[in-house]
Design a protein around this motif. Structure first.
Motif, short mmCIF file in Angstrom:
data_model
loop_
_atom_site.label_atom_id
_atom_site.label_comp_id
_atom_site.label_asym_id
_atom_site.label_seq_id
_atom_site.Cartn_x
_atom_site.Cartn_y
_atom_site.Cartn_z
N GLY A 293 1.79 -12.33 -22.69
CA GLY A 293 1.28 -13.28 -21.71
C GLY A 293 1.87 -12.77 -20.04
O GLY A 293 1.48 -13.16 -19.30
N ARG A 294 2.33 -11.34 -20.01
CA ARG A 294 3.33 -11.12 -19.02
C ARG A 294 2.10 -9.89 -18.59
O ARG A 294 2.34 -8.59 -18.92
N PRO A 295 0.41 -9.99 -17.85
CA PRO A 295 0.32 -8.70 -17.24
C PRO A 295 0.70 -7.83 -16.44
O PRO A 295 1.73 -8.14 -16.10
N GLU A 296 0.54 -6.57 -16.64
CA GLU A 296 1.01 -5.61 -15.77
C GLU A 296 0.21 -4.53 -15.49
O GLU A 296 -0.90 -4.42 -15.32
N GLY A 297 0.63 -3.58 -14.66
CA GLY A 297 -0.14 -2.34 -14.51
C GLY A 297 -0.90 -2.62 -13.34
O GLY A 297 -1.45 -3.04 -12.88
N PRO A 298 -2.17 -1.51 -13.29
CA PRO A 298 -3.50 -2.28 -12.46
C PRO A 298 -4.08 -2.73 -12.11
O PRO A 298 -4.83 -3.31 -13.87
N THR A 299 -4.23 -3.67 -11.55
CA THR A 299 -4.72 -4.96 -11.54
C THR A 299 -6.59 -4.74 -10.41
O THR A 299 -7.01 -3.32 -10.87
N ALA A 300 -7.28 -6.08 -11.34
CA ALA A 300 -8.70 -5.75 -10.96
C ALA A 300 -8.16 -5.32 -9.43
O ALA A 300 -9.26 -4.62 -8.53
N TRP A 301 -7.37 -5.72 -8.52
CA TRP A 301 -7.66 -5.65 -6.90
C TRP A 301 -7.04 -4.57 -6.97
O TRP A 301 -7.88 -3.77 -5.97
N ASP A 302 -6.34 -3.88 -7.10
CA ASP A 302 -6.54 -2.14 -7.48
C ASP A 302 -7.27 -1.33 -7.62
O ASP A 302 -7.64 -0.77 -6.84
N GLY A 303 -8.60 -2.19 -8.57
CA GLY A 303 -9.26 -1.52 -8.70
C GLY A 303 -11.12 -1.37 -7.77
O GLY A 303 -11.55 -1.24 -6.87
N TYR A 304 -10.70 -2.80 -6.69
CA TYR A 304 -11.24 -3.07 -5.93
C TYR A 304 -11.38 -1.89 -4.82
O TYR A 304 -11.95 -2.00 -4.26
N LEU A 305 -9.52 -1.89 -4.38
CA LEU A 305 -9.46 -1.07 -3.49
C LEU A 305 -9.44 0.02 -3.01
O LEU A 305 -9.97 1.01 -2.70
#
Ligand code: ISE
Length: 339
Positions: A293-305
């Motif tokens: 339950g501890r998210p990591e790595g490239p996020t959807a925000w990284d995907g957006y940018l």
């Protein structure tokens, strides 16, 4: 959630097949339970060795209560809708890059996740897990070369059956390099300028060799060569010049052979070979993050940018001028940058 994370894979082209096989063979705390592909025979050939169920529809696979988490490796234009469906069902997903092929699609995914208030998505920008890139990041973060001033990336590909358009070179391939520049320089892009040329003169409107230059908000600069038909195989690397030195990824993994008055080294044929280790590390980290339950790595925000900068690059190709990148404010959900 069962003891082992039950994973479904949507899309069994080269990448989906690799992810499915890694889940089946390389990750102890996950198993492959469901597979979907538009080509039912191909899906069956991936599902069968793992005893997974074949679904005819990706959305049905996502909705199924036999599936805990999903890997999306279907064609690029399908990513955003499938990622949104994962959010609707409260399911974690590893979404292959690009997050979407248009900015409105990527924004809709980011907005949906931000309003859920918890991170369920990780984007498959796997260089984040490549040991050679990680070594460069660690050198930079330790401050060994001072403050970073110039990023240089090279990304040379084998040819594809269907040659990409100029925009696809940016949206499908250069997103990786754009992510690397942001991640390694620990900064955001403020301007993109792209010049391209064509390897095959008959494809006048398809710039398959591009030189992307970027200005970072903090003043550093970046350049990336993306070549979609290298003529020799696959090669990716980065180099960063700082105020007190330089750091470069180590060259190919393959041995150098000296013989008969010559030195030779085999070049990896494609990204599945070059990043084989990174894909395993990535999927293990993703499974562990879903379970803990501890998210990591490239996020959807990284995907957006990264998509935003790639599309700014496409606009630069069309206008011949530099294009300013001015993203909206970072949503609170994405306040910590991917390390
Ligand atoms: C492909 O989709 C990938 O993600 C590879 O990593 C990249 O090198 C290639 O250019 C893309 O087409």
């Amino acid at each position: 959630m069962s003891e082992q994370l039950r994973v479904g894979v949507v899309g069994t082209g080269g990448m989906g097949t690799r992810h499915a096989s890694n889940i089946d063979h390389q990750v102890g705390n996950a198993r492959l339970v469901a597979v979907m592909d538009i080509d039912a025979d191909r899906a069956a050939s991936v599902a069968e060795p793992a005893g997974a169920t074949v679904f005819a529809d990706g959305f049905e696979l996502i909705a199924s209560d036999t599936v805990d988490a999903v890997i999306l490796a279907s064609p690029d234009p399908t990513h955003a809708a499938l990622a949104s469906a994962c959010l609707d069902h409260g399911k974690h997903a590893l979404v292959e890059k690009p997050l979407a092929t248009d900015l409105a699609g990527a924004a809709a995914v980011v907005d949906a996740e931000a309003s859920l208030g918890r991170r369920l998505l990780q984007v498959g920008l796997m260089r984040h897990y490549d040991p050679q890139h990680v070594a460069v990041r660690d050198t930079l973060r330790r401050g060994e070369i001072g403050h970073p001033l110039l990023f240089r990336g090279w990304h040379r590909n084998p040819p594809e059956a269907r040659p990409p358009t100029s925009e696809e070179v940016l949206v499908n391939s250069a997103v990786h390099d754009i992510y690397s520049a942001r991640w390694l320089l620990n900064d955001e892009i403020s301007e993109v300028f792209v010049r391209g040329t064509t390897i095959h003169p008959e494809r006048t409107d398809q710039l398959d060799l591009q030189l992307i230059t970027m200005v970072m908000a903090g003043g550093a600069i970046a350049s990336v060569e993306v070549n979609k038909d290298s003529g020799f195989g696959y090669e990716v690397g980065v180099e960063v010049s700082g105020s007190h030195g330089m750091v470069t990824t180590a060259p190919h993994h393959t041995p150098v052979v000296r013989q008969d008055g010559a030195m030779a080294q085999t070049v990896e044929p494609d990204w599945l070979a070059r990043f084989a280790e990174a894909y395993i590390i990535e999927v293990r980290a993703w499974v562990a993050s879903v379970i803990s339950g501890r998210p990591e790595g490239p996020t959807a925000w990284d995907g957006y940018l990264t998509l935003g900068a790639a599309l700014a690059g496409a606009e630069s190709v069309a206008t011949g001028a530099p294009v300013a990148v001015d993203p909206p404010k970072r949503p609170a959900l994405y306040s910590g940058r991917a390390k």
